[in-house]
Design a protein around this motif. Sequence first.
Motif, PDB file in Angstrom:
ATOM      1  N   ASN A  69       0.845  -1.189   0.000  1.00  0.00           N
ATOM      2  CA  ASN A  69       0.000   0.000   0.000  1.00  0.00           C
ATOM      3  C   ASN A  69       0.885   1.246   0.000  1.00  0.00           C
ATOM      4  O   ASN A  69       1.575   1.534   0.989  1.00  0.00           O
ATOM      5  CB  ASN A  69      -0.905  -0.011   1.243  1.00  0.00           C
ATOM      6  CG  ASN A  69      -1.937   1.108   1.205  1.00  0.00           C
ATOM      7  OD1 ASN A  69      -1.811   2.060   0.446  1.00  0.00           O
ATOM      8  ND2 ASN A  69      -2.959   1.003   2.032  1.00  0.00           N
ATOM      9  N   ASN A  71      -0.430   4.289  -0.730  1.00  0.00           N
ATOM     10  CA  ASN A  71      -1.455   5.323  -0.750  1.00  0.00           C
ATOM     11  C   ASN A  71      -0.892   6.661  -0.246  1.00  0.00           C
ATOM     12  O   ASN A  71      -0.384   6.745   0.878  1.00  0.00           O
ATOM     13  CB  ASN A  71      -2.619   4.874   0.149  1.00  0.00           C
ATOM     14  CG  ASN A  71      -3.860   5.707  -0.072  1.00  0.00           C
ATOM     15  OD1 ASN A  71      -3.792   6.798  -0.632  1.00  0.00           O
ATOM     16  ND2 ASN A  71      -4.991   5.212   0.385  1.00  0.00           N
ATOM     17  N   ASP A  87      -1.651  -5.904  -7.873  1.00  0.00           N
ATOM     18  CA  ASP A  87      -2.626  -5.542  -6.836  1.00  0.00           C
ATOM     19  C   ASP A  87      -2.111  -4.523  -5.820  1.00  0.00           C
ATOM     20  O   ASP A  87      -2.767  -4.282  -4.807  1.00  0.00           O
ATOM     21  CB  ASP A  87      -3.135  -6.796  -6.096  1.00  0.00           C
ATOM     22  CG  ASP A  87      -3.835  -7.766  -7.026  1.00  0.00           C
ATOM     23  OD1 ASP A  87      -4.611  -7.288  -7.883  1.00  0.00           O
ATOM     24  OD2 ASP A  87      -3.611  -8.977  -6.922  1.00  0.00           O
ATOM     25  N   ASP A  89      -1.336  -0.763  -4.274  1.00  0.00           N
ATOM     26  CA  ASP A  89      -2.209   0.409  -4.231  1.00  0.00           C
ATOM     27  C   ASP A  89      -1.369   1.689  -4.222  1.00  0.00           C
ATOM     28  O   ASP A  89      -0.622   1.946  -3.269  1.00  0.00           O
ATOM     29  CB  ASP A  89      -3.083   0.344  -2.979  1.00  0.00           C
ATOM     30  CG  ASP A  89      -4.179   1.402  -2.970  1.00  0.00           C
ATOM     31  OD1 ASP A  89      -4.157   2.297  -3.839  1.00  0.00           O
ATOM     32  OD2 ASP A  89      -5.067   1.329  -2.097  1.00  0.00           O
ATOM     33  N   THR A  91      -2.916   4.744  -4.789  1.00  0.00           N
ATOM     34  CA  THR A  91      -3.955   5.772  -4.787  1.00  0.00           C
ATOM     35  C   THR A  91      -3.403   7.117  -4.317  1.00  0.00           C
ATOM     36  O   THR A  91      -2.779   7.215  -3.257  1.00  0.00           O
ATOM     37  CB  THR A  91      -5.126   5.351  -3.873  1.00  0.00           C
ATOM     38  OG1 THR A  91      -5.720   4.164  -4.402  1.00  0.00           O
ATOM     39  CG2 THR A  91      -6.173   6.445  -3.779  1.00  0.00           C
ATOM     40  N   GLY A 107      -3.992  -5.193 -12.066  1.00  0.00           N
ATOM     41  CA  GLY A 107      -4.873  -4.956 -10.927  1.00  0.00           C
ATOM     42  C   GLY A 107      -4.426  -3.847  -9.995  1.00  0.00           C
ATOM     43  O   GLY A 107      -5.020  -3.650  -8.931  1.00  0.00           O
ATOM     44  N   ARG A 109      -3.929  -0.162  -8.369  1.00  0.00           N
ATOM     45  CA  ARG A 109      -4.768   1.034  -8.248  1.00  0.00           C
ATOM     46  C   ARG A 109      -3.897   2.280  -8.353  1.00  0.00           C
ATOM     47  O   ARG A 109      -3.025   2.513  -7.503  1.00  0.00           O
ATOM     48  CB  ARG A 109      -5.513   1.042  -6.909  1.00  0.00           C
ATOM     49  CG  ARG A 109      -6.657   0.048  -6.846  1.00  0.00           C
ATOM     50  CD  ARG A 109      -7.334   0.069  -5.482  1.00  0.00           C
ATOM     51  NE  ARG A 109      -7.772   1.407  -5.103  1.00  0.00           N
ATOM     52  CZ  ARG A 109      -8.915   1.969  -5.484  1.00  0.00           C
ATOM     53  NH1 ARG A 109      -9.743   1.304  -6.276  1.00  0.00           N
ATOM     54  NH2 ARG A 109      -9.243   3.186  -5.074  1.00  0.00           N
ATOM     55  N   PHE A 111      -5.580   5.288  -8.728  1.00  0.00           N
ATOM     56  CA  PHE A 111      -6.665   6.267  -8.664  1.00  0.00           C
ATOM     57  C   PHE A 111      -6.125   7.630  -8.216  1.00  0.00           C
ATOM     58  O   PHE A 111      -5.480   7.766  -7.169  1.00  0.00           O
ATOM     59  CB  PHE A 111      -7.757   5.804  -7.698  1.00  0.00           C
ATOM     60  CG  PHE A 111      -8.860   6.806  -7.511  1.00  0.00           C
ATOM     61  CD1 PHE A 111      -9.847   6.950  -8.477  1.00  0.00           C
ATOM     62  CD2 PHE A 111      -8.888   7.631  -6.397  1.00  0.00           C
ATOM     63  CE1 PHE A 111     -10.862   7.887  -8.325  1.00  0.00           C
ATOM     64  CE2 PHE A 111      -9.902   8.566  -6.233  1.00  0.00           C
ATOM     65  CZ  PHE A 111     -10.885   8.691  -7.199  1.00  0.00           C
ATOM     66  N   ASN A 127      -6.529  -4.687 -16.195  1.00  0.00           N
ATOM     67  CA  ASN A 127      -7.491  -4.548 -15.085  1.00  0.00           C
ATOM     68  C   ASN A 127      -7.023  -3.586 -13.993  1.00  0.00           C
ATOM     69  O   ASN A 127      -7.446  -3.696 -12.841  1.00  0.00           O
ATOM     70  CB  ASN A 127      -7.786  -5.930 -14.470  1.00  0.00           C
ATOM     71  CG  ASN A 127      -8.327  -6.895 -15.489  1.00  0.00           C
ATOM     72  OD1 ASN A 127      -9.248  -6.581 -16.232  1.00  0.00           O
ATOM     73  ND2 ASN A 127      -7.760  -8.101 -15.548  1.00  0.00           N
ATOM     74  N   SER A 128      -6.169  -2.654 -14.348  1.00  0.00           N
ATOM     75  CA  SER A 128      -5.727  -1.653 -13.374  1.00  0.00           C
ATOM     76  C   SER A 128      -6.731  -0.506 -13.308  1.00  0.00           C
ATOM     77  O   SER A 128      -7.597  -0.369 -14.171  1.00  0.00           O
ATOM     78  CB  SER A 128      -4.344  -1.121 -13.751  1.00  0.00           C
ATOM     79  OG  SER A 128      -4.392  -0.492 -15.022  1.00  0.00           O
ATOM     80  N   THR A 129      -6.608   0.317 -12.273  1.00  0.00           N
ATOM     81  CA  THR A 129      -7.475   1.481 -12.108  1.00  0.00           C
ATOM     82  C   THR A 129      -6.657   2.742 -12.310  1.00  0.00           C
ATOM     83  O   THR A 129      -5.743   3.033 -11.529  1.00  0.00           O
ATOM     84  CB  THR A 129      -8.104   1.500 -10.697  1.00  0.00           C
ATOM     85  OG1 THR A 129      -8.873   0.314 -10.513  1.00  0.00           O
ATOM     86  CG2 THR A 129      -9.000   2.714 -10.517  1.00  0.00           C
ATOM     87  N   ASP A 131      -8.394   5.726 -13.064  1.00  0.00           N
ATOM     88  CA  ASP A 131      -9.392   6.781 -13.028  1.00  0.00           C
ATOM     89  C   ASP A 131      -8.851   8.021 -12.306  1.00  0.00           C
ATOM     90  O   ASP A 131      -8.251   7.929 -11.229  1.00  0.00           O
ATOM     91  CB  ASP A 131     -10.640   6.272 -12.295  1.00  0.00           C
ATOM     92  CG  ASP A 131     -11.782   7.263 -12.372  1.00  0.00           C
ATOM     93  OD1 ASP A 131     -11.914   7.938 -13.404  1.00  0.00           O
ATOM     94  OD2 ASP A 131     -12.530   7.384 -11.384  1.00  0.00           O
TER      95      ASP A 131
END
Length: 200
Positions: A69, A71, A87, A89, A91, A107, A109, A111, A127-129, A131
């Motif tokens: 993570n 983040n 997978d 993160d 973010t 996968g 993230r 974001f 399949n990653s994010t 956005d």
Amino acid sequence: MLKIPVQMTQADRTQPKNLDAHPDRVRAIAPAIRRAWRRWVVLSLLALSLGLTLLASWCGLAEPAWAENYNRFSLVGADFSNQDLRDDDFTKANLREANFHNANLEGVRFFAANLESADLSGANLRNSTLDSARLVNANLTNAVLEGAFAASINIPGVKITGADFTDVLLRSDTLDKLCAVADGVNPVTGRATRDTLFCP
């Protein structure tokens, strides 16, 4: 009645004693045997598990144990090239000029992450994010973004030669901007970038 004492012979002295005649001794020995047996089984299983883990690692079959993570981390210029980051993160992380060349980002993230001038060339972004991510001047050359969620991305100056956008969710205005610079064929999937974007 007269009892005649029987003298024990040397042979009788050397005969093994019958443990059934000493139940207390049997009860004392049995738990020790069980403990030794359990210890042997546990050590054998640990050795087998360690051996299989080392074999998988040596053969390149081991997978990452835990997703990381990051983040909101500041990772400006960080080098993640050729790493397996499935997978993880990122973010809202600051990844300006970070290097993800040939990384496995399936996968992951991103974001609202800042990926300005980041190198994502050859990366697996399935399949990653993405956005709300900032991809200004980012390099997506030969990246595979199949199935990624990329609505509201900021893309001025992005490089997408050979990128695969199959089944990527994009806004119509973003799609128009990508089609204006789309070219090349992805070396992994064999798909033309313009075809994956359904460019006219």
